[in-house]
Design a protein around this motif. Sequence first.
Motif, PDB file in Angstrom:
ATOM      1  N   SER A 154     -13.768  -6.148  11.725  1.00 54.84           N
ATOM      2  CA  SER A 154     -12.353  -6.137  12.082  1.00 54.84           C
ATOM      3  C   SER A 154     -11.621  -7.143  11.194  1.00 54.84           C
ATOM      4  CB  SER A 154     -12.182  -6.526  13.551  1.00 54.84           C
ATOM      5  OG  SER A 154     -12.460  -7.902  13.700  1.00 54.84           O
ATOM      6  N   PRO A 155     -10.314  -7.025  11.060  1.00 55.88           N
ATOM      7  CA  PRO A 155      -9.582  -8.000  10.244  1.00 55.88           C
ATOM      8  C   PRO A 155      -9.797  -9.449  10.707  1.00 55.88           C
ATOM      9  CG  PRO A 155      -8.193  -6.119  10.682  1.00 55.88           C
ATOM     10  CD  PRO A 155      -9.443  -5.941  11.510  1.00 55.88           C
ATOM     11  N   ALA A 156      -9.956  -9.661  11.992  1.00 58.18           N
ATOM     12  CA  ALA A 156     -10.177 -11.017  12.497  1.00 58.18           C
ATOM     13  C   ALA A 156     -11.554 -11.560  12.115  1.00 58.18           C
ATOM     14  CB  ALA A 156     -10.011 -11.052  14.009  1.00 58.18           C
ATOM     15  N   GLU A 157     -12.499 -10.684  11.854  1.00 55.18           N
ATOM     16  CA  GLU A 157     -13.858 -11.106  11.483  1.00 55.18           C
ATOM     17  C   GLU A 157     -14.093 -11.096   9.982  1.00 55.18           C
ATOM     18  OE1 GLU A 157     -15.737  -7.995  13.674  1.00 55.18           O
ATOM     19  OE2 GLU A 157     -16.236  -9.332  15.335  1.00 55.18           O
ATOM     20  N   ALA A 158     -13.208 -10.496   9.232  1.00 53.88           N
ATOM     21  CA  ALA A 158     -13.412 -10.295   7.805  1.00 53.88           C
ATOM     22  C   ALA A 158     -13.115 -11.553   6.987  1.00 53.88           C
ATOM     23  CB  ALA A 158     -12.527  -9.158   7.317  1.00 53.88           C
ATOM     24  N   ARG A 159     -13.857 -11.738   5.910  1.00 51.03           N
ATOM     25  CA  ARG A 159     -13.557 -12.792   4.935  1.00 51.03           C
ATOM     26  C   ARG A 159     -12.618 -12.262   3.866  1.00 51.03           C
ATOM     27  NH1 ARG A 159     -17.597 -16.924   3.537  1.00 51.03           N
ATOM     28  NH2 ARG A 159     -15.794 -17.791   2.518  1.00 51.03           N
ATOM     29  N   HIS A 160     -12.700 -10.964   3.594  1.00 52.68           N
ATOM     30  CA  HIS A 160     -11.827 -10.328   2.615  1.00 52.68           C
ATOM     31  C   HIS A 160     -10.933  -9.328   3.339  1.00 52.68           C
ATOM     32  CE1 HIS A 160     -10.789  -6.987  -0.127  1.00 52.68           C
ATOM     33  NE2 HIS A 160     -10.466  -7.978  -0.918  1.00 52.68           N
ATOM     34  N   PHE A 161      -9.698  -9.236   2.885  1.00 51.46           N
ATOM     35  CA  PHE A 161      -8.761  -8.284   3.458  1.00 51.46           C
ATOM     36  C   PHE A 161      -7.876  -7.763   2.346  1.00 51.46           C
ATOM     37  CE2 PHE A 161      -4.677  -7.233   5.454  1.00 51.46           C
ATOM     38  CZ  PHE A 161      -5.121  -6.290   6.370  1.00 51.46           C
ATOM     39  N   THR A 162      -7.476  -6.527   2.445  1.00 51.49           N
ATOM     40  CA  THR A 162      -6.531  -5.962   1.493  1.00 51.49           C
ATOM     41  C   THR A 162      -5.386  -5.276   2.225  1.00 51.49           C
ATOM     42  OG1 THR A 162      -6.239  -4.510  -0.426  1.00 51.49           O
ATOM     43  CG2 THR A 162      -7.839  -3.789   1.232  1.00 51.49           C
ATOM     44  N   THR A 163      -4.207  -5.436   1.675  1.00 51.67           N
ATOM     45  CA  THR A 163      -3.050  -4.712   2.184  1.00 51.67           C
ATOM     46  C   THR A 163      -2.788  -3.476   1.327  1.00 51.67           C
ATOM     47  OG1 THR A 163      -1.565  -6.112   0.882  1.00 51.67           O
ATOM     48  CG2 THR A 163      -1.919  -6.727   3.203  1.00 51.67           C
ATOM     49  N   HIS A 164      -3.698  -3.199   0.428  1.00 54.82           N
ATOM     50  CA  HIS A 164      -3.571  -2.069  -0.494  1.00 54.82           C
ATOM     51  C   HIS A 164      -2.194  -2.106  -1.147  1.00 54.82           C
ATOM     52  CE1 HIS A 164      -7.470  -0.436   0.485  1.00 54.82           C
ATOM     53  NE2 HIS A 164      -7.188  -0.657   1.762  1.00 54.82           N
ATOM     54  N   LYS A 165      -1.531  -0.973  -1.258  1.00 57.59           N
ATOM     55  CA  LYS A 165      -0.250  -0.908  -1.962  1.00 57.59           C
ATOM     56  C   LYS A 165       0.936  -1.432  -1.145  1.00 57.59           C
ATOM     57  CE  LYS A 165      -1.543   3.320  -4.343  1.00 57.59           C
ATOM     58  NZ  LYS A 165      -1.092   4.707  -4.590  1.00 57.59           N
ATOM     59  N   THR A 166       0.722  -1.838   0.091  1.00 56.73           N
ATOM     60  CA  THR A 166       1.837  -2.311   0.919  1.00 56.73           C
ATOM     61  C   THR A 166       2.269  -3.734   0.571  1.00 56.73           C
ATOM     62  OG1 THR A 166       0.450  -3.186   2.705  1.00 56.73           O
ATOM     63  CG2 THR A 166       1.088  -0.853   2.846  1.00 56.73           C
ATOM     64  N   TRP A 167       1.547  -4.403  -0.304  1.00 58.94           N
ATOM     65  CA  TRP A 167       1.815  -5.815  -0.605  1.00 58.94           C
ATOM     66  C   TRP A 167       3.272  -6.068  -0.996  1.00 58.94           C
ATOM     67  CZ3 TRP A 167       3.551  -7.295  -5.385  1.00 58.94           C
ATOM     68  CH2 TRP A 167       3.424  -6.356  -6.420  1.00 58.94           C
ATOM     69  N   HIS A 168       3.863  -5.230  -1.826  1.00 58.35           N
ATOM     70  CA  HIS A 168       5.214  -5.496  -2.310  1.00 58.35           C
ATOM     71  C   HIS A 168       6.246  -5.322  -1.190  1.00 58.35           C
ATOM     72  CE1 HIS A 168       8.137  -5.067  -5.958  1.00 58.35           C
ATOM     73  NE2 HIS A 168       8.083  -6.301  -5.518  1.00 58.35           N
ATOM     74  N   LEU A 169       6.056  -4.300  -0.371  1.00 57.96           N
ATOM     75  CA  LEU A 169       6.936  -4.125   0.785  1.00 57.96           C
ATOM     76  C   LEU A 169       6.804  -5.319   1.723  1.00 57.96           C
ATOM     77  CD1 LEU A 169       8.881  -2.540   2.591  1.00 57.96           C
ATOM     78  CD2 LEU A 169       6.861  -1.394   3.572  1.00 57.96           C
TER      79      LEU A 169
END
Length: 165
Positions: free
Chosen positions: A42-57
């Motif tokens: 889950s995002p709370a357990e992850a060391r790496h996370f990506t927002t994919h293409k939503t980063w600029h928004l």
Amino acid sequence: MSMNGEYLRVRPAELGWALGDSAWAWSLSEAAQELQEESRPSPAEARHFTTHKTWHLLAFLTRRAGFPVDLVHGEEPAFTDDWGYGPPRLLTPAQVALAADALHRTSYDQLIRGVDPAELTRAEIYPQIWDAPASLEWARDFYTALVAFFRAAASAGDAVLVWID
């Protein structure tokens, strides 16, 4: 090729190593990404996370909302090595805590309130998909996951490396 927002939690005991040796930090990132792909934490357990293409928004929306730190581009240079579209930047544990608090206090509905998709087109927000009000919904799930990721990082006292890949 697409541009993706990337995050790596760095534990307090690892921070000196990571900032002193970018190759070591990159290896840590690769290992975290492999683990992410294999075990799907889950995002709370992850060391790496990506927002994919939503980063600029997300950068546009959080800047517009007056967030106290730049949680998409980071605040401080981590090193000069290019990790994609430039070098990664650092959010210190204190900055992660500020970001986590702002994220927790700000719903996605609050972020998009009053945003006109034409405004995103004029601002050239990547990717150029802003032809309808419903297009703003695209980043909702990523925002929710980012909130969980940052809250967990803040709870652990972690720093976060941020980069666009």
